[in-house]
Design an enzyme around this catalytic site. Structure first.
Site, PDB file in Angstrom:
ATOM      1  N   GLY A  11      42.071  28.513  61.709  1.00  0.00           N
ATOM      2  CA  GLY A  11      42.347  28.227  60.306  1.00  0.00           C
ATOM      3  C   GLY A  11      43.184  29.303  59.655  1.00  0.00           C
ATOM      4  O   GLY A  11      43.434  30.367  60.225  1.00  0.00           O
ATOM      5  N   GLU A  12      43.679  28.976  58.459  1.00  0.00           N
ATOM      6  CA  GLU A  12      44.402  29.939  57.639  1.00  0.00           C
ATOM      7  C   GLU A  12      43.772  29.921  56.266  1.00  0.00           C
ATOM      8  O   GLU A  12      43.754  28.895  55.604  1.00  0.00           O
ATOM      9  CB  GLU A  12      45.889  29.588  57.571  1.00  0.00           C
ATOM     10  CG  GLU A  12      46.572  29.642  58.924  1.00  0.00           C
ATOM     11  CD  GLU A  12      48.079  29.474  58.838  1.00  0.00           C
ATOM     12  OE1 GLU A  12      48.692  30.133  57.984  1.00  0.00           O
ATOM     13  OE2 GLU A  12      48.628  28.691  59.604  1.00  0.00           O
ATOM     14  N   GLY A  13      43.228  31.048  55.865  1.00  0.00           N
ATOM     15  CA  GLY A  13      42.513  31.099  54.599  1.00  0.00           C
ATOM     16  C   GLY A  13      43.307  31.767  53.505  1.00  0.00           C
ATOM     17  O   GLY A  13      44.524  31.919  53.594  1.00  0.00           O
ATOM     18  N   THR A  14      42.611  32.178  52.476  1.00  0.00           N
ATOM     19  CA  THR A  14      43.247  32.786  51.319  1.00  0.00           C
ATOM     20  C   THR A  14      43.972  34.073  51.699  1.00  0.00           C
ATOM     21  O   THR A  14      45.013  34.393  51.140  1.00  0.00           O
ATOM     22  CB  THR A  14      42.182  33.103  50.255  1.00  0.00           C
ATOM     23  OG1 THR A  14      41.460  31.903  49.967  1.00  0.00           O
ATOM     24  CG2 THR A  14      42.808  33.607  48.971  1.00  0.00           C
ATOM     25  N   TYR A  15      43.450  34.808  52.658  1.00  0.00           N
ATOM     26  CA  TYR A  15      43.950  36.152  52.921  1.00  0.00           C
ATOM     27  C   TYR A  15      44.671  36.322  54.256  1.00  0.00           C
ATOM     28  O   TYR A  15      45.243  37.363  54.506  1.00  0.00           O
ATOM     29  CB  TYR A  15      42.784  37.145  52.842  1.00  0.00           C
ATOM     30  CG  TYR A  15      42.047  37.035  51.542  1.00  0.00           C
ATOM     31  CD1 TYR A  15      42.579  37.604  50.388  1.00  0.00           C
ATOM     32  CD2 TYR A  15      40.867  36.317  51.439  1.00  0.00           C
ATOM     33  CE1 TYR A  15      41.935  37.470  49.173  1.00  0.00           C
ATOM     34  CE2 TYR A  15      40.214  36.185  50.229  1.00  0.00           C
ATOM     35  CZ  TYR A  15      40.752  36.758  49.093  1.00  0.00           C
ATOM     36  OH  TYR A  15      40.121  36.616  47.889  1.00  0.00           O
ATOM     37  N   LYS A  32      39.340  37.650  61.181  1.00  0.00           N
ATOM     38  CA  LYS A  32      40.267  37.408  60.070  1.00  0.00           C
ATOM     39  C   LYS A  32      41.310  38.515  60.083  1.00  0.00           C
ATOM     40  O   LYS A  32      40.979  39.689  59.914  1.00  0.00           O
ATOM     41  CB  LYS A  32      39.531  37.411  58.726  1.00  0.00           C
ATOM     42  CG  LYS A  32      38.645  36.199  58.499  1.00  0.00           C
ATOM     43  CD  LYS A  32      38.010  36.268  57.110  1.00  0.00           C
ATOM     44  CE  LYS A  32      36.991  35.164  56.917  1.00  0.00           C
ATOM     45  NZ  LYS A  32      37.590  33.845  56.743  1.00  0.00           N
ATOM     46  N   ASP A 126      35.389  33.771  44.331  1.00  0.00           N
ATOM     47  CA  ASP A 126      36.191  32.660  44.867  1.00  0.00           C
ATOM     48  C   ASP A 126      35.301  31.693  45.649  1.00  0.00           C
ATOM     49  O   ASP A 126      35.668  31.224  46.725  1.00  0.00           O
ATOM     50  CB  ASP A 126      37.309  33.222  45.752  1.00  0.00           C
ATOM     51  CG  ASP A 126      38.394  32.192  46.060  1.00  0.00           C
ATOM     52  OD1 ASP A 126      38.551  31.234  45.272  1.00  0.00           O
ATOM     53  OD2 ASP A 126      39.082  32.341  47.083  1.00  0.00           O
TER      54      ASP A 126
END
Length: 289
Positions: A11-15, A32, A126
């Site tokens: 996945g690709e998250g906020t950061y 991450k 968040d």
């Protein structure tokens, strides 16, 4: 990084990008990779490093465990425990909302994790269903706790997707800089409603639209229900005036005690919102083991 292998992008998250990897014992972890904002001479922000070191000290059964922090060239690599599913995916496959006993269990676990962090002066900032991970035993764990404090909430996600506004409190939407525990409680209320209804309660497309969706359901704030609202930078005295709707018209399948708890989480005035610790003691949970 040498001790982790078999990197698989999940996945690709906020950061940044999230990978699944194994150590030499075959245990799975979530890695991450976070791009750092640089200070002078390309040194990572000392604020980021300090905040992340605080997260390593958080130990609670409802918070995703941060095992390690690896300082690479232009990024930090955070090594978390790995869980297979998040709450958003679960809600998406459960048409019409989660079973009441499941929603109640997840809500209590979420509040337990939030209360622990608030007691340790750590905010999430968040919270959303994508940040709530679930294992096969039905245990819920909060992910990305404190990362918003460490790295800021970017206007856009790493994937160029706009950060969701759906769980953001009206005080923040109107420009309040006083980040405190009530902003997380608002998000918990939005998540609670989404678990019950099976869809987001306030799915806004912009900050203004988000506020209007909140006001159309909960009513426009005024001097009676929110005495300090006029002091907020983005408060507009010409906001359309809406009356609050009856809760049963937009919340389905929740009994009176559940609606009472939800209404205390979704107070427009942050000073009137229930705390996580108070919410755990609410009668809604009296039949929960």
């Amino acid at each position: 990084m040498e001790k982790y292998h078999g990197l698989e992008k999940i996945g690709e998250g906020t950061y940044g990008v999230v990978y699944k990897a194994q150590n030499s014992d075959g245990e799975s972890f979530a890695l991450k990779k976070i791009r750092l904002e640089k200070e002078d001479e390309g040194i990572p922000s000392t604020v980021s490093i300090r905040e992340i070191s605080i997260l390593k000290e958080l130990r609670h059964s409802n918070i995703v465990k941060l095992y390690d922090v690896i300082h690479a060239k232009k990024r930090l690599i955070l090594v978390f425990e790995h869980l297979d599913q998040d709450l958003k995916k679960l809600i998406d496959v459960c048409d019409g909302g989660l079973e009441s006993v499941t929603a109640k269990s997840f809500l209590l676990q979420l509040l337990n994790g939030i209360a622990y962090c608030h007691e340790h002066r750590v905010l999430h900032r968040d919270l959303k269903p994508q940040n709530l991970l679930i294992n096969r035993e039905g245990e819920l764990k909060i992910a990305d706790f404190g990362l918003a404090r460490a790295f800021g909430i970017p206007a856009r996600r790493y994937t160029h997707e706009v950060v969701t506004l759906w769980y953001r409190a009206p005080d923040i939407l109107m420009g309040s800089k006083k980040y405190s525990t009530p902003i997380d409680i608002w998000s918990v209320g939005c998540i609670f409603a989404e678990m019950v209804n099976g869809r987001p309660l306030f799915p806004g497309v912009s900050e203004t639209d988000q506020l209007m969706r909140i006001f159309k359901i909960l009513g426009t704030p005024n001097s009676q229900n929110w005495p300090d609202v006029f002091k907020l930078p983005k408060y507009d005295p010409n906001f359309p005036v809406y009356e609050p709707l009856p809760w049963e018209t937009f919340i389905k399948g929740l009994d009176d005690t559940g609606i009472d708890l939800l209404s205390k989480m979704l107070k427009l005035d942050p000073n009137q919102r229930i705390t996580a610790k108070q919410a755990i003691e609410h009668p809604y949970f009296k039949e929960t083991n």
